[in-house]
Design an enzyme around this catalytic site. Structure first.
Site, mmCIF file in Angstrom:
data_model
loop_
_atom_site.group_PDB
_atom_site.id
_atom_site.type_symbol
_atom_site.label_atom_id
_atom_site.label_comp_id
_atom_site.label_asym_id
_atom_site.label_seq_id
_atom_site.Cartn_x
_atom_site.Cartn_y
_atom_site.Cartn_z
ATOM 1 N N HIS A 184 0.736 -1.206 0.145
ATOM 2 C CA HIS A 184 -0.125 0.098 -0.090
ATOM 3 C C HIS A 184 0.744 1.249 -0.187
ATOM 4 O O HIS A 184 0.577 2.245 -0.791
ATOM 5 C CB HIS A 184 -0.981 -0.059 1.353
ATOM 6 C CG HIS A 184 -1.811 -1.206 1.147
ATOM 7 N ND1 HIS A 184 -2.871 -1.399 2.249
ATOM 8 C CD2 HIS A 184 -2.097 -2.076 0.304
ATOM 9 C CE1 HIS A 184 -3.496 -2.522 2.097
ATOM 10 N NE2 HIS A 184 -3.114 -2.950 0.771
ATOM 11 N N HIS A 225 -0.565 -11.253 -5.200
ATOM 12 C CA HIS A 225 0.913 -10.769 -5.077
ATOM 13 C C HIS A 225 1.848 -11.509 -5.565
ATOM 14 O O HIS A 225 2.858 -11.238 -6.051
ATOM 15 C CB HIS A 225 1.027 -10.604 -3.693
ATOM 16 C CG HIS A 225 0.001 -9.365 -2.889
ATOM 17 N ND1 HIS A 225 0.237 -8.137 -3.201
ATOM 18 C CD2 HIS A 225 -0.763 -9.600 -1.756
ATOM 19 C CE1 HIS A 225 -0.526 -7.435 -2.501
ATOM 20 N NE2 HIS A 225 -1.179 -7.949 -1.806
ATOM 21 N N HIS A 282 -9.041 -1.679 -5.301
ATOM 22 C CA HIS A 282 -7.921 -1.904 -4.550
ATOM 23 C C HIS A 282 -6.891 -2.908 -5.075
ATOM 24 O O HIS A 282 -5.874 -3.165 -4.763
ATOM 25 C CB HIS A 282 -8.618 -2.671 -3.016
ATOM 26 C CG HIS A 282 -7.550 -2.894 -2.152
ATOM 27 N ND1 HIS A 282 -7.048 -1.805 -1.567
ATOM 28 C CD2 HIS A 282 -6.719 -4.215 -1.772
ATOM 29 C CE1 HIS A 282 -6.013 -2.328 -0.686
ATOM 30 N NE2 HIS A 282 -5.948 -3.616 -0.961
#
Length: 295
Positions: A75, A259, A232
């Site tokens: 983030h 990821h 997101h």
């Protein structure tokens, strides 16, 4: 275009998502060609942001070196990517980056407070030269040549609130702050309960995560935008791509990416020099193209 860092140091304290303990985060300026460097201030260990230092991608992107780990870096890195910061020292006194509200909004505000400073060295940008794709079953991530950075993400969940969502995002700092930065991480109540049973997600709450039961969103305030879930994922992808060590020009496409797949894509890009070219903003034509791509 010149390389950048922040104008002055800034700090905050927040809770780590999984351990649930307070973490002090400090951002400090770095000189030209230093890159993004993480630092465990409690252990005295420096962790440069490099693909070989990514040690886990199951629940978050995790950096590790010499028995030191820093988790949930994506983030903050997403905001760093969006702000075009090339050189930065990121210090924490525990093993997680604070989760804050579950989005990148707080980190955008922190970078606004720090200010951006130009350095003397020319900026470096990675231009993708040929398509690279990573697949895992029906899930995939792909990047191919383009004159700008764009991200096309599709998610498909067997859940009535999420279902299938897609978003095409063409990067600009303004568009990032409007569409992507505010999008929070999300999870399912059943998964949260399991994670807590094995000692994880101790810092997770409705204040920093969208939580869904079988049929609905538990957060009373609801969503911040219609496509918050898929946005997101774009936020995460921008953070994961920052592991390349510089901004990237290319068209990123993903179906249910993660990821793990993003990390595999980064390593695949760097595995062959034919996949990319590092542009250095030294001549007017290149500088104009880069300014247009990263406005």
């Amino acid at each position: 275009m010149k390389q950048t860092t922040i104008n002055h140091s800034v700090e905050l304290v927040g809770i780590g998502l999984h351990k649930g303990v307070p973490v002090k985060l400090v951002l400090e300026p770095l000189g030209e060609n230093q890159g993004i460097v993480f630092y465990r201030s409690d252990l005295g260990v420096k962790l440069p942001l490099k693909p070989e230092n990514i040690v886990d991608t199951k629940m978050a992107t995790v950096l590790g070196k010499d028995n030191a780990r820093i988790s949930t870096i994506e983030h903050l890195l997403s905001a760093v990517h969006a702000y075009g910061i090339d050189n930065l020292k990121i210090s924490v006194d525990n093993e997680e980056i604070p989760i804050m509200d579950g989005s990148a909004l707080t980190y955008c505000m922190l970078l606004d407070e720090a200010g951006i400073k130009e350095l003397d060295a020319p900026k470096k940008v990675m231009e993708i030269k040929q398509a690279i794709e990573i697949r895992e079953g029906d899930k995939f991530v792909k990047i191919e040549p383009d004159s700008q950075l764009s991200l096309n993400f599709t998610i498909d969940f067997n859940h009535p609130v999420i279902a299938k969502q897609a978003h095409h995002f063409v990067f600009s700092k303004t568009a990032y702050k409007e569409q992507v930065a505010k999008a929070r991480t999300f999870g399912f109540l059943q998964e949260v309960n399991y994670l807590r049973s094995i000692g994880l997600a101790k810092g997770g709450s409705l204040n920093n995560c969208i939580v869904l039961d079988e049929n609905s969103i538990l957060n009373k305030e609801g969503l911040r935008c219609e496509k918050e879930f898929v946005c997101h994922k774009i936020l995460d992808a921008m953070g994961d791509l920052m592991v390349l060590g510089m901004p990237v020009m290319g068209k990123y496409t993903s179906f249910s990416g993660s990821h793990k797949l993003n990390s595999m894509l980064v390593k695949a890009i760097l595995a062959d020099a034919k996949n990319y070219e590092v542009l250095i903003a030294t001549d007017p034509a290149k500088e104009f193209a880069l300014q247009k791509a990263f406005a």
